[in-house]
Design an enzyme around this catalytic site. Structure first.
Site, PDB file in Angstrom:
ATOM      1  N   TRP A 133       0.787  -1.228   0.000  1.00  0.00           N
ATOM      2  CA  TRP A 133       0.000   0.000   0.000  1.00  0.00           C
ATOM      3  C   TRP A 133       0.820   1.279   0.000  1.00  0.00           C
ATOM      4  CZ3 TRP A 133       1.975   2.349   4.123  1.00  0.00           C
ATOM      5  CH2 TRP A 133       2.449   1.539   5.167  1.00  0.00           C
ATOM      6  N   ASN A 134       2.109   1.227   0.331  1.00  0.00           N
ATOM      7  CA  ASN A 134       2.811   2.478   0.604  1.00  0.00           C
ATOM      8  C   ASN A 134       3.062   3.338  -0.628  1.00  0.00           C
ATOM      9  OD1 ASN A 134       4.667   0.537  -0.244  1.00  0.00           O
ATOM     10  ND2 ASN A 134       6.330   1.344   1.017  1.00  0.00           N
ATOM     11  N   LYS A 157      -2.735  -8.533  -7.335  1.00  0.00           N
ATOM     12  CA  LYS A 157      -3.368  -8.604  -6.018  1.00  0.00           C
ATOM     13  C   LYS A 157      -2.757  -7.480  -5.195  1.00  0.00           C
ATOM     14  CE  LYS A 157      -4.082 -11.644  -1.997  1.00  0.00           C
ATOM     15  NZ  LYS A 157      -3.661 -10.624  -0.987  1.00  0.00           N
ATOM     16  N   GLU A 231      10.845  -8.248  -3.078  1.00  0.00           N
ATOM     17  CA  GLU A 231      11.352  -6.980  -2.551  1.00  0.00           C
ATOM     18  C   GLU A 231      10.724  -6.833  -1.180  1.00  0.00           C
ATOM     19  OE1 GLU A 231      11.828  -3.883  -0.953  1.00  0.00           O
ATOM     20  OE2 GLU A 231      10.332  -2.985  -2.257  1.00  0.00           O
ATOM     21  N   LEU A 232      11.538  -7.041  -0.136  1.00  0.00           N
ATOM     22  CA  LEU A 232      10.998  -7.151   1.214  1.00  0.00           C
ATOM     23  C   LEU A 232      11.420  -5.956   2.068  1.00  0.00           C
ATOM     24  CD1 LEU A 232      11.660 -10.994   1.544  1.00  0.00           C
ATOM     25  CD2 LEU A 232       9.622  -9.830   0.653  1.00  0.00           C
ATOM     26  N   CYS A 265      10.409   1.247   2.397  1.00  0.00           N
ATOM     27  CA  CYS A 265      11.419   0.225   2.678  1.00  0.00           C
ATOM     28  C   CYS A 265      12.822   0.804   2.612  1.00  0.00           C
ATOM     29  CB  CYS A 265      11.260  -0.955   1.721  1.00  0.00           C
ATOM     30  SG  CYS A 265      11.227  -0.488  -0.015  1.00  0.00           S
ATOM     31  N   GLU A 362      12.990  -3.611  11.669  1.00  0.00           N
ATOM     32  CA  GLU A 362      12.597  -2.504  10.795  1.00  0.00           C
ATOM     33  C   GLU A 362      11.443  -1.757  11.457  1.00  0.00           C
ATOM     34  OE1 GLU A 362      11.210  -1.612   6.188  1.00  0.00           O
ATOM     35  OE2 GLU A 362      10.713  -3.545   7.085  1.00  0.00           O
TER      36      GLU A 362
END
Length: 463
Positions: A133-134, A157, A231-232, A265, A362
């Site tokens: 969502w960011n 999705k 991409e975490l 991130c 984080e």
């Protein structure tokens, strides 16, 4: 999973949406693959027309699309408009460059008389995109633009709290002239992820999200023998060396930590400052953070938006309390924030000793971790003392020195004299628990194509 728009500035539910049915998922897969069978044979020029048209529509309707982002996840209207433009730039980048990025590559062979070897790059099917969502538009654009330009089709999705942004991007691609099924937004339920990834028409999955989500989806994809890119999370270090321009560095550090309300991130989450300038930097940094103005994200004066949801704010505060229990010292450094909505007052966290588990976490919001380093090598050590490896930055007047330091930081990206940023013509991705694979430029467009060898061999060549 409930798909719903809840305004983070007021915490009011605006609109909810039903999850996709099993039949809708199957229809999307069927239409997506039917579209792929034609789209894979479309010329690069025809694909470019769609990308160019989509970019032009975004530029034409900047405010319409930006307002949706501000409404659904709370970012400032100014940041939302910038994201719309960035998304347009990504679409336009691939319109201009996809053909050259995917041109056949002639390979050197030991004896040219025996034949010619060439690598060609061919699309493989439907790419399943699971996005957060960011950055409601940018996250879609950076997977849709390269994959559609390569000849694949995409099923999306999106995050459950930005359903209108997802639907708007779907409508955007239809208006741009993409054939039916080329891109489809689905309000998919959790169990649909396994259904989609096990479908033979799907060639892989691109996910941006949490470590937990990445581990689950990567495992599902692996069991289905499908490629995945992840991409975490990230906990980028911003290193300040003794020769840095401290006033400018402090401004960039405050911006790097607090843009998008600290929900990026690649925010500069860990400030690592050498002892010689630590105290001065801290003074300047606090002063810069104090300049932030919290308020209505639609107000052009606002520079500190609410978090994406009240749950996000509550979860972040719970994480801060856990860090305090581990021994961290926490103080408020920013202005008071409104009591309504999902606001979070900026915090500074120090005393993160070697055994404090919080140094490995984080913090997805305006919480700054500050570390005092003895010298350059100690700063590098602290920067690398993280399970993440996404981005980072080094501030120094000696850019050659900065590059040498950057080479020793274990991440996918490092910037000199600038916080980690995103651009249409630069690659994006990390290492370690920040994931694997790359997005954007030539690296991103080649993630889900078949790199096929065609070797023309002289029939009289020896065995």
């Amino acid at each position: 999973m409930a798909y719903a728009t809840t305004n983070p500035y007021t915490n009011e539910l605006v609109k909810s949406f039903p999850e996709a049915t099993d039949q809708e998922v199957q229809t999307a897969l069927t239409e997506g693959y039917e579209a792929f069978k034609n789209w894979r044979n479309a010329s690069f020029a025809d694909r470019a027309k769609v990308m160019t048209a989509a970019g032009a529509i975004l530029r034409r309707d900047i405010e319409k699309h930006a307002k949706l982002m501000t409404l659904e996840m709370g970012k400032t209207f100014a940041e939302a408009k910038a994201e719309v433009i960035l998304s347009a730039e990504i679409l336009e980048y691939y319109a201009k460059n996809a053909e050259s990025l995917l041109k056949p590559e002639k390979l050197p062979v030991a004896d040219p008389k025996e034949g010619e070897a060439v690598l060609i790059h061919q699309p493989q099917g439907i790419v399943f995109a699971i996005e957060p969502w960011n950055f409601p538009y940018y996250q879609i654009a950076r997977i849709v633009a390269p994959q559609l330009s390569a000849g694949n089709t995409v099923i999306l999705k999106h995050a459950s709290n930005v359903p209108q942004c997802a639907a708007a991007f779907d409508a955007l691609m239809q208006e741009a002239g993409l054939p039916k099924g080329g891109f489809r937004n689905l309000y998919a339920a959790r169990h649909h992820t396994e259904v989609i990834l096990n479908d033979p028409r799907v060639c892989g999955v691109a996910l941006t999200g949490s470590e937990k989500a990445g581990a689950i989806v990567a495992s599902t994809a692996a069991q289905a023998l499908k490629k995945s890119t992840m991409e975490l999370g990230g906990s980028d270090a911003l290193i300040v060396l003794e020769d840095a321009d401290l006033e400018k560095t402090a401004k960039w550090a405050a911006y790097g930590r607090h843009w998008n309300a600290g929900q990026v991130c690649v925010n500069a989450k860990r400030m690592v400052v050498v002892d010689a300038v630590y105290d001065k930097f801290l003074e300047l940094y606090k002063a810069e953070v104090a300049k932030l103005i919290p308020g209505d994200p639609m107000d052009p004066k606002t520079t500190l938006a609410p978090l994406s949801s009240q749950k996000a704010a509550d979860d972040l505060m719970a994480q801060v309390e856990d860090a305090k229990n581990e021994g961290a010292v926490v103080e408020a450094i920013g202005p008071e924030v409104p009591k309504q909505g999902a606001f979070f007052r900026p915090l500074l966290m120090t005393n993160l000793h070697e055994k404090n588990k919080a140094r490995l976490w984080e913090f997805f919001g305006p919480v700054t971790q500050l570390y005092r380093a003895k010298d350059e090598q100690d700063a590098i050590r602290i920067a690398n003392d993280s399970p993440f490896g996404l981005g980072g930055s080094v501030f120094t007047k000696d850019t050659k020195r900065g590059v040498k330091v950057a080479e020793q930081i274990y991440t996918g990206m490092v910037y000199i004299n600038h916080p980690t940023m995103v651009k249409a013509d630069l690659p994006f991705g990390g290492v370690a628990r920040s994931g694997y694979g790359r997005e954007l430029i030539g690296l991103g467009i080649k993630e889900f194509v078949n790199h096929k060898l065609i070797d023309v061999v002289d029939i009289d060549a020896p065995f």
